[in-house]
Design a protein around this motif. Sequence first.
Motif: not given
Length: 286
Positions: A115-137
């Motif tokens: 579905d073209k979903v990447t991990p960072i799309i998934r983390s924002t779908i889940n409203n998860n700030l900590d994982i989003t920051v980690l993936l960005i880093e």
Amino acid sequence: MEDLRMSYRDPQTLLFEAIFGGNTLQVKQLINSGIDKNTVLHSPVRWEGASVLGTAAYEGHIDIVKFLVEAGTSVNFTDPCLGRSALHWACMGNQFQIVKYLLDQGADVNCTDKDKVTPIIRSTINNNLDITVLLIEHGAKINCTDRLRSSPLHYASVHGHSKLVQTVIKAGCVHNGHAILGKGTPLANIFHHNDRISCIMLLEAGYNISNDLSWILQLHDVNTSDNNLNNEIIDDVFRRKRNPLSLMGSCRLVVRSQMGGVCVDGKIQKLDVPYRIKQYLLFEIK
């Protein structure tokens, strides 16, 4: 008698139950007996299935995840059903420590499922700030969209999580496309949540309001909003529409655009420029 019944049960069912229950010893016994480490497990409540590693990652059993990886399981194996990797499943389960471990073991931070979903799309779908920051880093590409034409900014803005929205904007995502969720565009979602700070940051980061003009003009002309904050946001948008960015603001857009939407903060921190300029580029000062 119970042991006899167990001996005739499907090994994959036993493996799923062992992972689901966090029984590391039984998982080791079953894997060492010859079960494929990359087999796909099906749960009665999760029809799409996941790999052995993906199931353990989703459930948050770090000892099992480490055993499987150390036993040679590929961290980038994707299941044939929806094409999800263990990193996808860890993000779906909000498992921060497992996400970190998988990334440290070489998991592809930008892998896409069917579905073209990447991990960072998934983390924002889940409203998860900590994982989003980690993936960005770890180099997540922030300017990605899924099959629903939704970016990390779309999902963050739908949740109304100001810090998550601002984190995604700072990382370089300013998508303005229409999506089928929320109010359609990120700006419309931010307006809906009365988040003026995020609105200003989004506009200063180069957001194109072309896809928002119809509802903005309607609200501005009839002025029917009872919320003063909403009126202020509309005024902010119109000031930005009438007045071009300052030279400093334009320079910031150019510099940030050169970062390619990957590790933007980290790249800016490494620039050989005065600290105050870095602060400006990072939206830390005006």
